[in-house]
Design a protein around this motif. Structure first.
Motif, short mmCIF file in Angstrom:
data_model
loop_
_atom_site.label_atom_id
_atom_site.label_comp_id
_atom_site.label_asym_id
_atom_site.label_seq_id
_atom_site.Cartn_x
_atom_site.Cartn_y
_atom_site.Cartn_z
N PRO A 141 -6.37 4.97 -5.39
CA PRO A 141 -6.79 3.77 -4.64
C PRO A 141 -7.02 2.56 -5.53
O PRO A 141 -6.69 1.43 -5.15
N ARG A 168 -3.65 0.94 -6.09
CA ARG A 168 -3.16 0.22 -4.90
C ARG A 168 -3.92 -1.09 -4.74
O ARG A 168 -3.35 -2.09 -4.32
N SER A 182 0.82 -1.22 0.00
CA SER A 182 0.00 0.00 0.00
C SER A 182 0.85 1.27 0.00
O SER A 182 0.32 2.36 -0.18
N GLN A 185 -2.37 -5.01 -4.65
CA GLN A 185 -2.67 -5.99 -3.59
C GLN A 185 -3.07 -7.35 -4.16
O GLN A 185 -2.94 -8.38 -3.50
#
Ligand SMILES: [Zn+2]
Length: 369
Positions: free
Chosen positions: A336, A339, A58, A343
């Motif tokens: 976002p 990110r 992150s 992940q």
């Protein structure tokens, strides 16, 4: 409209056929001889050396490989927005298009502006020679060495020779017109083949200076065929086929990456999805039978594309694809989704796509042969 374009293309195809018939008489464009001294490209600190890379996914650094520079956004404004979301570096592809009675672009960027920003913030901005120029919205120019084409190739050669520019783009070849909710009107339905005379000269420059050329070309079958001919003819050129190879299928992308070691793809805009989104991550601005997505409506990677990323982790780049000054207001809101993509990937692949591949590409070559 369609009929008008077809007729225009037909006429140009006729003209091009007669020109290609005497292709051997084309003089090479005016490039400096390969023996001319060049300035080595300025070095960037590898991001893999920064402490930030040791942190969680992150927080890893991001190189935003696909953005467009406009006159009305300041360097400080960009840096402030980048800092807010831990974007370490940004490629600046100048958007030369201005506004006209038909078009609203929020553009008027320039190579000189990109260079000035990069001189002020050398570790933050990566200037490219801009290729979104109104003169290139013309079918004929790609096929014959007009005085503008000659000048553009010569000036691009000169700029790359200085060691201050790191690439070229975005070359707009197959582009669908759109009007979006921010009032941007991009009216040109562009359809220029990737293996044209002019594109081949830029491919020569890409190979000569070891710099990427970012190409926007929606992967309709004839578009892909022309791109493959370009790749076959210029194996040393570094092609970055934007928007996940023009939204090709996972199967087609895997096959092309296996065949062409210098082919790369940026994921410009490809991870935005859901209701109200107007970007390349959904079927915007139109849907064709050849168009394939990267994520579902919630931003989850489609299994077949995730597999390609893990199989070819060295070939992909992150790109927000913020294209217009007024849309930069919303820059931080785009991160976002990126990110979330990192992940979902293995740590190694996430790091390569976030910054590692850009690190490697920008350290290639020394500004010349
Ligand atoms: Zn694009």
């Amino acid at each position: 409209m369609l009929r008008c374009i077809s007729r225009r293309h037909f006429l140009w195809a006729l003209a091009a056929a007669s020109v290609l018939g005497c292709a051997r008489q084309f003089q090479p464009l005016d490039l400096a001889p390969t023996s001319t001294p060049t300035t080595p490209r300025r070095a960037l600190k590898p991001l893999s050396d920064s402490p930030q890379v040791q942190g969680p996914t992150s927080l890893i650094p991001i190189v935003d490989f696909h953005t467009h520079l406009q006159k009305r956004i300041t360097a400080e404004d960009l840096v402030r927005r980048m800092d807010e979301v831990l974007v370490t570096r940004m490629v600046l592809m100048p958007l030369y298009y201005g506004d006209t009675p038909r078009a609203t672009n929020d553009g008027e960027g320039s190579d000189e502006q990109a260079l000035a920003y990069a001189r002020r913030y050398p570790e933050r901005f990566i200037p490219f020679v801009g290729m979104q120029r109104p003169e290139l919205v013309d079918y004929g120019i790609w096929h014959r060495p007009t005085s503008f084409a000659r000048r553009l190739v010569r000036e691009t050669d000169t700029k790359l020779r200085t060691g201050e520019f790191f690439g070229m783009g975005e070359f707009m070849l197959r582009f669908y017109p759109y009007t979006n909710k921010f009032g941007i009107v991009a009216p040109s339905d562009m359809d220029y083949p990737a293996d044209s005379y002019l594109m081949r000269r830029f491919a020569d420059l890409s190979a000569r200076y070891k710099v990427p050329m970012v190409v926007h070309a929606e992967a309709e079958p004839p578009v892909t065929d022309a791109m493959i001919r370009l790749l076959e003819a210029h194996p040393d050129a570094i092609l970055v086929w934007a928007h996940n190879c023009g939204r090709s299928s996972a199967q087609s992308i895997a096959a092309m990456l296996a065949r062409f070691p210098n082919l790369h793809a940026d994921l410009g805009g490809m991870v935005y999805s859901g209701s109200g989104v107007e970007h390349y991550g959904v079927y915007f601005p139109r849907r064709t039978p050849w168009m394939h997505l990267v994520v579902d409506e919630y931003g989850r990677l489609l299994p077949e594309m995730k597999n390609v990323f893990e199989t070819y982790p060295d070939r992909f780049f992150t790109g927000t694809d913020i294209a217009h000054a007024r849309v930069y207001e919303r820059y931080v809101q785009h991160l976002p989704r990126w990110r979330f993509i990192f992940q979902q990937l293995s740590t190694d692949t996430a790091r390569k796509i976030a910054y590692g591949n850009a690190d490697r590409l920008f350290s290639l070559g020394g500004g010349g042969p």
